[in-house]
Design a protein around this motif. Structure first.
Motif, short mmCIF file in Angstrom:
data_model
loop_
_atom_site.label_atom_id
_atom_site.label_comp_id
_atom_site.label_asym_id
_atom_site.label_seq_id
_atom_site.Cartn_x
_atom_site.Cartn_y
_atom_site.Cartn_z
N LEU A 159 0.81 -1.21 0.00
CA LEU A 159 0.00 0.00 0.00
C LEU A 159 0.85 1.27 0.00
N VAL A 160 1.96 1.25 0.71
CA VAL A 160 2.81 2.45 0.77
C VAL A 160 3.40 2.76 -0.60
N ARG A 161 3.90 1.76 -1.28
CA ARG A 161 4.46 1.97 -2.62
C ARG A 161 3.37 2.38 -3.60
N SER A 162 2.18 1.84 -3.46
CA SER A 162 1.08 2.22 -4.34
C SER A 162 0.72 3.69 -4.16
N ILE A 163 0.72 4.17 -2.94
CA ILE A 163 0.39 5.58 -2.69
C ILE A 163 1.44 6.49 -3.32
N PHE A 164 2.70 6.15 -3.17
CA PHE A 164 3.74 7.00 -3.76
C PHE A 164 3.74 6.92 -5.28
N MET A 165 3.45 5.77 -5.84
CA MET A 165 3.35 5.68 -7.30
C MET A 165 2.11 6.41 -7.81
N PHE A 166 1.04 6.45 -7.01
CA PHE A 166 -0.13 7.24 -7.37
C PHE A 166 0.23 8.72 -7.42
N PHE A 167 1.09 9.15 -6.52
CA PHE A 167 1.61 10.52 -6.52
C PHE A 167 2.31 10.80 -7.85
N LEU B 84 -4.61 12.95 -2.65
CA LEU B 84 -3.47 12.16 -2.21
C LEU B 84 -3.19 12.36 -0.73
N VAL B 85 -3.32 13.59 -0.26
CA VAL B 85 -3.13 13.84 1.17
C VAL B 85 -4.21 13.12 1.98
N LEU B 86 -5.44 13.10 1.48
CA LEU B 86 -6.51 12.38 2.15
C LEU B 86 -6.21 10.88 2.21
N ILE B 87 -5.70 10.32 1.12
CA ILE B 87 -5.34 8.90 1.11
C ILE B 87 -4.20 8.63 2.08
N LEU B 88 -3.21 9.52 2.12
CA LEU B 88 -2.10 9.34 3.07
C LEU B 88 -2.59 9.38 4.51
N PHE B 89 -3.49 10.31 4.83
CA PHE B 89 -4.04 10.36 6.18
C PHE B 89 -4.84 9.11 6.49
#
Length: 177
Positions: free
Chosen positions: A22-30, A61-66
């Motif tokens: 999930l962490v890598r997916s969030i950064f790749m979504f960025f 993206l900030v919402l997803i990170l939170f």
């Protein structure tokens, strides 16, 4: 440059869709969202590019990170344990639903004949004097509601899915009952 950026966007989007981390997916979504903003800049849609960065990168993206930070580790481990099966009923149903959605979309695009709709022809006829470097809000509004209506709606659906996903991740369920 456009094709290089398009390959980066498609590659990062495929990584987001296929990754189990999930962490890598969030950064790749960025990277995907920033790459889309770059594609908009290369297509001379500066206003849309800035909107992409402010709304999607800055908001979604900030919402997803939170949501990721607020979700408990036990919930993430439970999700990873449930995804251990290669083929499950849920995945087959999701694939069938995606195929059905794709068939409906292709059918709508095929039958729409958007170039010959009266209101689109009227809008194009009334604003033929506008040049591509004009970036008035009126020109942007007309283009969003005529030429770019389908991508605009697709992006709004993506935003809604991101918000639902973030809310689902942020939801805490009690396991101690």
């Amino acid at each position: 440059m456009f094709y290089v950026l398009a390959v980066v966007v498609i590659g990062s989007a495929l990584f987001v869709a296929g990754s189990k981390n999930l962490v890598r997916s969030i950064f790749m979504f960025f990277i995907t969202l920033f790459g889309l903003a770059g594609l908009y800049v290369l297509c001379m849609a500066d206003f849309i590019a800035v909107t992409q960065i402010v709304i999607y990168v800055g908001g979604v993206l900030v919402l997803i990170l939170f949501a990721f930070m607020l979700s408990g580790k036990e919930n993430l481990e439970l999700v990873q344990k449930q995804e251990s099966k290669f083929i499950s009923l849920g995945k087959v149903l999701a694939l069938l639903l995606a195929i059905l959605f794709f068939v409906v979309m292709v059918n709508v695009l095929y039958k729409a004949d958007a170039d010959h709709l009266q209101w689109i022809q009227t809008a194009q006829h009334n604003f033929t004097a506008l040049r591509t470097h004009d970036s008035t809000v009126e020109n942007i509004g007309i283009n969003l509601m005529t030429r770019y209506l389908l991508p605009f709606e697709a992006i709004s659906i993506l935003l809604m899915m991101a918000l639902v996903g973030a809310a689902h991740l942020a939801r805490k369920e009690r396991t101690d009952a």
